[in-house]
Write a protein that holds these residues in place. Structure first.
Motif, short mmCIF file in Angstrom:
data_model
loop_
_atom_site.label_atom_id
_atom_site.label_comp_id
_atom_site.label_asym_id
_atom_site.label_seq_id
_atom_site.Cartn_x
_atom_site.Cartn_y
_atom_site.Cartn_z
N LYS A 47 0.82 -1.22 0.00
CA LYS A 47 0.00 0.00 0.00
C LYS A 47 0.85 1.27 0.00
CE LYS A 47 -4.10 0.06 1.46
NZ LYS A 47 -5.36 -0.02 2.17
N GLU A 48 1.93 1.26 0.76
CA GLU A 48 2.78 2.45 0.83
C GLU A 48 3.41 2.75 -0.53
OE1 GLU A 48 6.68 4.25 3.18
OE2 GLU A 48 5.93 2.26 3.69
N CYS A 49 3.92 1.71 -1.18
CA CYS A 49 4.54 1.88 -2.50
C CYS A 49 3.51 2.30 -3.54
CB CYS A 49 5.23 0.59 -2.93
SG CYS A 49 6.77 0.27 -2.03
N ILE A 50 2.31 1.72 -3.46
CA ILE A 50 1.23 2.10 -4.39
C ILE A 50 0.93 3.59 -4.24
CG2 ILE A 50 -1.27 1.86 -4.81
CD1 ILE A 50 -0.89 -1.17 -4.19
N ALA A 51 0.84 4.05 -2.99
CA ALA A 51 0.54 5.47 -2.73
C ALA A 51 1.65 6.37 -3.29
CB ALA A 51 0.38 5.70 -1.23
N LYS A 52 2.92 5.97 -3.07
CA LYS A 52 4.05 6.77 -3.57
C LYS A 52 4.05 6.83 -5.09
CE LYS A 52 7.23 5.92 0.32
NZ LYS A 52 7.53 7.29 0.71
N CYS A 53 3.74 5.70 -5.74
CA CYS A 53 3.70 5.66 -7.20
C CYS A 53 2.59 6.57 -7.74
CB CYS A 53 3.46 4.23 -7.68
SG CYS A 53 4.85 3.11 -7.38
N LEU A 54 1.41 6.47 -7.13
CA LEU A 54 0.29 7.32 -7.56
C LEU A 54 0.63 8.80 -7.40
CD1 LEU A 54 -2.71 5.32 -6.05
CD2 LEU A 54 -2.41 5.85 -8.48
N SER A 55 1.30 9.11 -6.28
CA SER A 55 1.65 10.50 -6.00
C SER A 55 2.63 11.04 -7.05
CB SER A 55 2.27 10.61 -4.60
OG SER A 55 2.57 11.95 -4.29
N GLN A 56 3.64 10.23 -7.39
CA GLN A 56 4.61 10.69 -8.38
C GLN A 56 3.99 10.78 -9.77
OE1 GLN A 56 8.55 9.47 -8.96
NE2 GLN A 56 9.16 9.72 -6.84
N MET A 71 -5.31 14.85 -11.03
CA MET A 71 -6.16 15.05 -9.83
C MET A 71 -6.69 13.72 -9.31
SD MET A 71 -6.89 18.45 -9.05
CE MET A 71 -8.60 18.90 -8.92
N ASN A 72 -7.15 12.85 -10.19
CA ASN A 72 -7.70 11.55 -9.76
C ASN A 72 -6.63 10.71 -9.07
OD1 ASN A 72 -10.26 12.11 -10.73
ND2 ASN A 72 -9.85 11.27 -12.75
N MET A 73 -5.44 10.70 -9.64
CA MET A 73 -4.35 9.92 -9.05
C MET A 73 -3.94 10.48 -7.69
SD MET A 73 -1.79 9.05 -12.22
CE MET A 73 -2.02 7.53 -13.15
N ALA A 74 -3.88 11.81 -7.60
CA ALA A 74 -3.49 12.46 -6.33
C ALA A 74 -4.49 12.16 -5.23
CB ALA A 74 -3.34 13.96 -6.54
N GLY A 89 3.49 12.27 2.76
CA GLY A 89 2.84 11.73 1.57
C GLY A 89 1.58 12.51 1.21
N ILE A 90 0.78 12.83 2.23
CA ILE A 90 -0.45 13.61 2.01
C ILE A 90 -0.09 14.99 1.45
CG2 ILE A 90 -2.40 14.74 3.18
CD1 ILE A 90 -2.29 12.36 5.22
N ALA A 91 0.93 15.63 2.05
CA ALA A 91 1.34 16.97 1.59
C ALA A 91 1.83 16.93 0.15
CB ALA A 91 2.42 17.52 2.52
N ASP A 92 2.61 15.88 -0.21
CA ASP A 92 3.13 15.78 -1.59
C ASP A 92 1.99 15.71 -2.60
OD1 ASP A 92 5.69 15.78 -0.58
OD2 ASP A 92 5.98 13.62 -0.75
N ALA A 93 0.97 14.89 -2.28
CA ALA A 93 -0.16 14.75 -3.21
C ALA A 93 -0.99 16.03 -3.25
CB ALA A 93 -1.02 13.56 -2.79
N LYS A 94 -1.13 16.70 -2.11
CA LYS A 94 -1.87 17.98 -2.08
C LYS A 94 -1.16 19.06 -2.91
CE LYS A 94 -4.59 17.77 2.17
NZ LYS A 94 -4.83 18.38 3.48
N TYR A 95 0.18 19.03 -2.90
CA TYR A 95 0.95 19.98 -3.71
C TYR A 95 0.61 19.81 -5.19
CZ TYR A 95 4.88 21.94 -6.27
OH TYR A 95 5.64 22.64 -7.17
N THR A 96 0.50 18.56 -5.61
CA THR A 96 0.16 18.28 -7.01
C THR A 96 -1.24 18.79 -7.34
OG1 THR A 96 1.59 16.33 -7.02
CG2 THR A 96 -0.09 16.45 -8.72
N ILE A 97 -2.19 18.55 -6.45
CA ILE A 97 -3.56 19.04 -6.67
C ILE A 97 -3.55 20.56 -6.76
CG2 ILE A 97 -5.84 19.29 -5.58
CD1 ILE A 97 -5.48 16.44 -4.48
N ALA A 98 -2.78 21.21 -5.88
CA ALA A 98 -2.69 22.68 -5.91
C ALA A 98 -2.19 23.16 -7.26
CB ALA A 98 -1.75 23.15 -4.80
#
Length: 582
Positions: A47-56, A71-74, A89-98
């Motif tokens: 799950k952790e690796c899946i989340a990191k991959c989606l975020s990147q 947006m969907n991936m983030a 991890g949450i902050a990284d994905a939020k940065y992308t959404i921003a």
């Protein structure tokens, strides 16, 4: 040979690291590497690796302008990170959404996400990501027309980049700073800053960043009428953006190249370039370039005396600009509302922190004072009590003995006060190792220790302790709480026409330990209950005491982050309910 899960996990993290590093010069490769890591992550169900991959992946797709997919991936990444309780991890994905939000003109929502990200990165002292967020916030301030705040954020981004030791982060902020200097008419400063950015981009191999720097220099060359140099920079910028798949940069460079051709009176080239920019912006929802391209096409049509076409472009420009500006104005207002709330919260938090620090400092000073005074007085008081004991053996005169007995009572009272103060201050200065608490044994030992008190033999003690309790803290603090509850119950027992009792129960919930001490003693009125935890307060002067017991009890509970509630009725008894978090 089958790779073990741990080896696969290392492989995933290595792929993601390579993907992130190559984003500066090969986004297609970044996406390919992240997708490969994503497939392996799904194979091993990590799950952790899946989340990191989606975020990147969401970051890379945001960069190239695939905003819906990004947006969907983030959002999916955030769901996984929240389950893992991964703040970064949450902050990284939020940065992308921003990024996706403010690049599609939704400044208010983008700013909200960036503020959240910045708070997390500051907490984690993550200067790399602080620089990225501060640069993005500077861009939004520029959209607001707040040049001063934009420059401040760009300068903060440069400072964070230096702390992170990343030249690219510094040069990323140089690009928009150069544009501000250009708009202010400071051509020399604008050129100095953009040349520094180009130099750094070439040093670090940041090809994608170099495209934006060349675009920035092309604008300066246009302003200084160095048209050949400007055209060359815009063409090089477009080529890099095309190779990298960077949609926003491609559209921006085409718009400025079209404007350059109008200045050079090459209307055919201008028209061709701007129509490309307009079609591309329509397809990829790049709103700002849409209405700007329409305006320049209107100018070309006028120059060519095609008034019908000029009117068409002008109408589209007015409609789109009106829509964008109205929407933008609303978002600026909303954005500043977010900023003002954030600043108010920061000021309030700072004031509260300073206040708490002052109070804590005064508490430490007071505890230190009490400890020194109590310790210094303990010796002389002990000597006086010893001398009194010896004197009473020698003196036979009853009148004299009466005075010595009174002296002994007052010395004992002073000694008890000093013991109480020492116990109180020890809680602030001593830190004992934690141990498993046996509540039943502590209660029984405390009851036995008060056999010397009046009314002890008349009181019935009832104990109900949950034997499954598992609670590990400082033993002395729990002992202090139980001891004071029992001593209080015995001292204030009501013996006339009444069978006094003290009932103590200890229960465990999923999140806390609940201690309850109930008695049918003399009780208290409402005003007395409000003051019982105040140092030296005594509810009944007829009963011997120092007024420190319940104050010490409360301090012990506070040390364990607990809470105490008191219910009492005069003439009927009292109930103390204590909650200690596990």
């Amino acid at each position: 040979m089958k790779i073990a899960p741990n080896s696969k996990r290392s492989n995933i993290l290595s792929l993601l690291d390579d993907a992130y590093q190559s984003r500066i010069n090969n986004l297609k490769n970044s996406i390919a590497l992240a997708e490969k890591a994503f497939e392996i992550s799904k194979e091993i169900s990590d799950k952790e690796c899946i989340a990191k991959c989606l975020s990147q992946l969401s970051l890379f797709h945001m960069i190239i302008g695939d905003f819906d997919l990004s947006m969907n991936m983030a959002k999916e990444a955030i769901e996984n990170f929240e389950e893992l309780k991964d703040e970064k991890g949450i902050a990284d994905a939020k940065y992308t959404i921003a990024g996706a939000l403010y690049k599609t003109n939704d400044f208010h929502k983008g700013l909200t996400y960036l503020i959240d990200c910045l708070a997390t990165y500051k907490k984690l002292k993550d200067y790399h990501n602080q620089a990225r967020v501060q640069k993005s916030m500077g861009t939004i301030y520029e959209y607001f027309g707040d040049v001063k705040s934009a420059m401040q954020n760009y300068e903060e981004a440069i400072d964070s980049g230096e702390k992170a030791g990343d030249l690219n982060l510094k040069s990323n902020a140089y690009n928009p700073l150069s544009g501000i200097y250009l708009n202010q008419g400071n051509i020399a400063k604008a050129m100095e800053v953009i040349e520094e950015s180009i130099k750094l981009k070439k040093e670090t191999g940041d090809t994608r960043g170099l495209a934006f720097a060349l675009y920035g220099r092309g604008k300066i060359y246009t302003k200084t009428k160095q048209f050949a140099e400007a055209e060359n920079d815009f063409h090089n910028s477009i080529k890099i953006h095309e190779d990298m798949g960077e949609k926003l940069g491609w559209a921006m460079s085409h718009h400025k190249l079209g404007a350059l051709y109008i200045q050079m009176d090459r209307l055919g080239n201008a028209k061709e370039t701007l129509i490309k920019a307009l079609e591309y912006s329509n397809k990829n929802k790049i709103i700002l370039i849409k209405f700007k391209a329409n305006f320049l096409l209107h100018k070309i049509a006028k120059k060519e005396n095609d008034f019908e076409l000029a009117l068409k472009y002008l109408t589209q420009y007015v409609e789109e600009k009106e829509s964008v500006i109205n929407d933008r104005t609303a978002k600026v207002i909303e954005g500043y509302d977010v900023i003002s709330k954030m600043q108010a919260l920061e000021l309030d938090a700072k004031a509260q922190k300073e206040k708490a620090e002052i109070i804590e400092k005064k508490k430490i000073e007071l505890d230190s004072f009490f400890y020194r005074i109590s310790h210094d007085l303990k010796g002389p008081i002990t000597s006086m009590m010893s001398l009194n004991y010896i004197a009473k053996i020698e003196i036979k005169d009853e009148a004299a003995l009466k005075f010595f007995n009174e002296f002994e009572n007052q010395a004992n009272r002073l000694n008890n006060i000093l013991d109480g103060l020492l116990n109180l201050t020890k809680m602030s200065f001593n830190t004992e190792a934690t141990q498993e608490i046996d509540f039943k044994k502590i209660i029984e030992d405390c009851i036995a220790s008060y056999k010397f008190l009046s009314h002890y033999e008349l009181v019935e003690f009832k104990i109900d302790v949950d034997q499954k309790i598992r609670y590990k803290v400082e033993w002395a603090l729990v002992n202090t709480i139980i001891q004071n509850l029992i001593e209080n119950g015995i001292k204030y027992a009501r013996t006339e026409n009444n069978k006094p009792y003290i009932f103590i129960s200890v229960k465990q919930t999923s999140s806390s330990i609940e201690i309850k001490a109930e008695d049918n003693g003399i009780g208290m009125d409402e005003k007395t209950v409000e003051n019982i935890f105040v140092m030296f307060f005594r509810a009944n002067r007829k009963i011997e005491g120092t007024g420190l017991g319940l104050h010490i009890l409360r301090r012990a509970i506070e040390r364990l982050d607990g809470d105490v509630r008191v219910e009492s009725e005069f003439g009927k008894g009292s109930t103390f309910s204590i909650t200690l978090p596990k």
